[in-house]
Design a protein around this motif. Structure first.
Motif, PDB file in Angstrom:
ATOM      1  N   VAL A 108       0.835  -1.203   0.000  1.00 28.07           N
ATOM      2  CA  VAL A 108       0.000   0.000   0.000  1.00 28.07           C
ATOM      3  C   VAL A 108       0.869   1.251   0.000  1.00 28.07           C
ATOM      4  O   VAL A 108       0.598   2.223  -0.717  1.00 28.07           O
ATOM      5  N   LYS A 109       1.957   1.207   0.755  1.00 29.06           N
ATOM      6  CA  LYS A 109       2.836   2.365   0.846  1.00 29.06           C
ATOM      7  C   LYS A 109       3.607   2.577  -0.456  1.00 29.06           C
ATOM      8  O   LYS A 109       3.729   3.712  -0.940  1.00 29.06           O
ATOM      9  N   GLY A 112       1.035   3.144  -3.750  1.00 25.82           N
ATOM     10  CA  GLY A 112       0.001   4.159  -3.685  1.00 25.82           C
ATOM     11  C   GLY A 112      -1.386   3.571  -3.597  1.00 25.82           C
ATOM     12  O   GLY A 112      -2.390   4.285  -3.723  1.00 25.82           O
ATOM     13  N   GLY A 113      -1.459   2.255  -3.392  1.00 27.51           N
ATOM     14  CA  GLY A 113      -2.747   1.604  -3.206  1.00 27.51           C
ATOM     15  C   GLY A 113      -3.475   1.267  -4.485  1.00 27.51           C
ATOM     16  O   GLY A 113      -4.698   1.082  -4.464  1.00 27.51           O
ATOM     17  N   THR A 126      -4.796   5.017  -1.653  1.00 26.73           N
ATOM     18  CA  THR A 126      -4.534   4.325  -0.393  1.00 26.73           C
ATOM     19  C   THR A 126      -5.738   4.281   0.541  1.00 26.73           C
ATOM     20  O   THR A 126      -5.817   3.429   1.426  1.00 26.73           O
ATOM     21  N   TRP A 129      -7.720   0.976   1.033  1.00 24.79           N
ATOM     22  CA  TRP A 129      -6.827  -0.048   1.583  1.00 24.79           C
ATOM     23  C   TRP A 129      -6.624   0.184   3.092  1.00 24.79           C
ATOM     24  O   TRP A 129      -6.686  -0.760   3.883  1.00 24.79           O
ATOM     25  N   THR A 130      -6.368   1.424   3.440  1.00 25.34           N
ATOM     26  CA  THR A 130      -6.134   1.705   4.858  1.00 25.34           C
ATOM     27  C   THR A 130      -7.447   1.662   5.648  1.00 25.34           C
ATOM     28  O   THR A 130      -7.465   1.205   6.798  1.00 25.34           O
TER      29      THR A 130
END
Length: 363
Positions: A108-109, A112-113, A126, A129-130
């Motif tokens: 994800v980091k 950029g998701g 992101t 995802w987060t």
């Protein structure tokens, strides 16, 4: 909030500039239902490997590892088996581990998701995802909007295990819609007890579609041109065809299977109804030493071959198309002593047969 946009929906949006403004609007859009006429674009997004390293993969790319313990070598022409059962097909979709908790966080980091959470659903940006995998917010499973998937805290780091994602070699296959869960977590050492979870048989079926069979090249006498009413002898020397074994392993599951293709018979189709086959069924079984038929030798001109063809009419400049196909019996074994059979398969080649109108021939 970034949008949840399927690959097909993304294609439609890209094709219609007036809809591009919807991208940052936060709308969650679903794929077109099975049978839609909207063509899917190429697979997009990135995935991750279960060891935590980011790899260029999507839900159309499996991590199943193939090897060929037997019969996979050689430089000759090869092809895939065709199942005799017209209703049989390899698995359309299944689930497999793709991320460790740490690997998902890194993905994800670093990306950029932008990636796939399922066969027909990609998340871009992101935020989602987060929201779901880091902050614990529930999210609808794609196959059933009324079915909600519980969220996760901090990607489940420290709990071990893997995040599993659906996989489909061909996302346009309508049956691939049967694997509609968004990516979910499973403890290490456990295979989820859900429909379309991987099994040894599933791996064996996957391997079936990767069996490479050598070209069917038969020996003929006479070689260049047959004669009306004079049998053409057909044979294969022992060792020409050997068993082929394909091994499929799914990392981090303990699951494996070996699919074995064993040659059992040769079928001859003369390419015309004006011909007799030996035997009359046109099917010549393998001998105990792995050969087929008997090589022609001097003095056999007036005998019928154990495997062969006799043409009743000459060709008129257009050769008959002799089809020779080997039938392969398919069996498998796998994790925990599992075993079974899969449908027989065939591999066919075609060669020209010219036939002359002469009643005798010097041999």
């Amino acid at each position: 909030m970034p949008a949840v946009i399927s690959r097909r929906s993304l294609y439609c949006l890209a094709a219609a500039a007036s809809l591009l403004a919807l991208w940052p609007a936060g709308a969650a859009t679903a794929d077109d239902p099975p049978g839609s006429s909207t063509p899917p674009p190429p697979a997009s997004g990135s995935g991750g490997s279960s060891d935590g390293r980011s790899v260029a993969a999507s839900a159309t790319h499996s991590q199943i590892r193939l090897s060929y313990p037997k019969g996979g070598g050689g430089s000759g022409k090869k092809g895939n088996l065709a199942a005799i059962d017209p209703n049989w097909k390899p698995p359309a979709c299944w689930y497999e581990p793709v991320f460790t908790p740490e690997g998902l966080k890194d993905f994800v980091k670093s990306s950029g998701g932008d990636g796939d959470v399922g066969i027909h659903e990609s998340w871009f940006g992101t935020g989602l995802w987060t929201d779901h995998y880091k902050d614990g917010k529930p999210e609808a499973n794609f196959d059933d909007p009324s079915s909600m998937a519980d969220g996760y805290k901090n990607y489940n780091i420290g709990k071990g295990g893997y995040f599993w994602r659906s996989v489909a070699p061909d996302e346009s296959d309508p049956d691939s819609w049967q694997c509609g869960r968004i990516m979910f977590w499973q403890p290490a050492g456990q295979v989820p007890k859900i429909p379309h979870a991987p099994t040894p048989k599933m791996l064996a079926e996957y391997a079936y579609n990767r069996v490479k069979i050598p070209e069917t090249k038969i020996e003929l006498k006479p070689q260049a041109k047959s004669t009306v009413n004079v049998p053409t002898w057909v044979w294969l020397d022992k060792g020409t065809f050997k068993d082929v074994v394909v091994r499929a392993e799914l990392p981090n599951t303990g699951l494996w299977a070996e699919t074995t293709a064993k040659p059992v018979s040769l079928h001859l189709d003369p390419g015309t109804d004006d011909a007799d086959t030996f035997p009359s069924s046109g099917t010549c079984n393998f001998n105990t030493d792995g050969s087929i038929g008997t090589p022609y030798k001097a003095g056999d001109a007036n005998q019928n071959p154990p495997c062969g063809i006799s043409y009743l009419h000459a060709t008129d400049g257009n050769p008959y198309q002799l089809k020779a196909s080997i039938t392969w019996k398919i069996s498998w074994k796998g994790t925990g002593g599992a075993h079974g059979d899969l449908p027989d398969g065939t591999f066919q080649t075609t060669q020209d047969m010219n036939v002359q109108e002469i009643q005798t021939i010097n041999r």
